[in-house]
Design a protein around this motif. Structure first.
Motif, short mmCIF file in Angstrom:
data_model
loop_
_atom_site.label_atom_id
_atom_site.label_comp_id
_atom_site.label_asym_id
_atom_site.label_seq_id
_atom_site.Cartn_x
_atom_site.Cartn_y
_atom_site.Cartn_z
N PRO A 82 40.51 9.93 38.24
CA PRO A 82 40.46 10.99 37.23
C PRO A 82 40.78 10.49 35.82
O PRO A 82 41.61 9.60 35.64
CB PRO A 82 41.53 11.98 37.71
N ILE A 83 40.12 11.08 34.85
CA ILE A 83 40.38 10.79 33.44
C ILE A 83 41.21 11.93 32.87
O ILE A 83 40.77 13.07 32.83
CB ILE A 83 39.06 10.62 32.67
N ASN A 84 42.41 11.61 32.46
CA ASN A 84 43.34 12.60 31.93
C ASN A 84 43.82 12.14 30.56
O ASN A 84 44.70 11.30 30.43
CB ASN A 84 44.52 12.75 32.89
N PHE A 85 43.21 12.69 29.51
CA PHE A 85 43.51 12.23 28.15
C PHE A 85 44.96 12.46 27.76
O PHE A 85 45.55 11.66 27.03
CB PHE A 85 42.58 12.92 27.15
N LYS A 86 45.53 13.53 28.25
CA LYS A 86 46.93 13.83 27.93
C LYS A 86 47.85 12.75 28.48
O LYS A 86 48.75 12.26 27.77
CB LYS A 86 47.31 15.20 28.51
#
Length: 228
Positions: A82-86
């Motif tokens: 998963p890509i989670n910018f936060k």
């Protein structure tokens, strides 16, 4: 995507810098090199590394994140994660880079924006550099880790340190892809995908290192043994 996607100028970002690239092989736990890793100007990590990092393993993995090279596939099958910018921002990740800049890569990027519907700046390698990488591998698509290594070796970085890469000759580090920690299962998985060839990547890598004019290429003990 057209408003957010940019070419990542690796030569500019790495010029005269000390660079460390951290892979996902269990060899990263051979030595407590965390402080050494954090001493580099730029630390590049791969795919799920941001998800499996924690303070308990910082003695081995370090805690510095500069750039994250990612496949932009967020399912379990591909290994991107998963890509989670936060969360990425908390870790200090400055740029998210997808190395694959051909039609498949652009499609993966487009699907990423369809899923997230956010105006977030992301990066790909230049088509010229990506063509150079794929030409070396023949009909096979480079793994994300190989793309990062090859790209860095083609810059004027001051020093390059590589750890956590065994070209799938050893298991993943614990927690990274536990369903494929068995090397035989992982080999079957790669063969089933049919898009990568770690053995070809390894031969190209050896030639790059052995013929490189950059004498400041430092390999961890496991990788050093593999190429000698």
């Amino acid at each position: 995507m057209f408003l957010s996607l940019r070419i990542f100028n690796l030569k500019r970002h790495l010029k005269d810098k000390r660079v460390a690239i951290i892979g996902a092989a269990d060899s990263v736990f051979d030595e407590k090199n965390g402080d050494y890793i954090d001493s580099f100007d730029v630390v590049i990590r791969i795919n799920k590394s941001a998800l499996v990092w924690n303070k308990e393993n910082a003695d081995y993995l370090g805690s510095k994140f500069t750039y994250l090279f990612h496949s932009f596939y967020e399912n379990n099958y591909s290994g991107g994660g998963p890509i989670n910018f936060k969360e990425f921002k908390k870790l200090g990740i400055q740029n998210l880079v997808h190395p694959n800049s051909d039609s498949k890569g652009l499609k993966a990027h487009l699907n990423f924006y369809k899923r997230h519907l956010k105006l977030k700046k992301t990066y790909i390698l230049s088509p010229r550099l990506y063509k150079k990488i794929t030409k070396e591998l023949g009909c096979f698509q480079p793994t994300v880790g190989f793309s990062a290594i090859y790209s860095a070796l083609n810059t004027d970085c001051k020093e390059l340190y590589l750890t956590g890469f065994t070209f799938f000759k050893s298991p993943y580090l614990p927690g990274y892809r536990d369903d494929l920690r068995d090397t035989i299962s992982n080999k079957r998985h790669i063969e089933k995908q049919g898009i990568h060839d770690p053995d070809v990547e390894f031969e190209v890598f050896k030639n790059l290192v052995q013929n490189s004019g950059n004498k400041r290429i430092i390999l961890d003990s496991r990788l050093r043994k593999l190429i000698t």
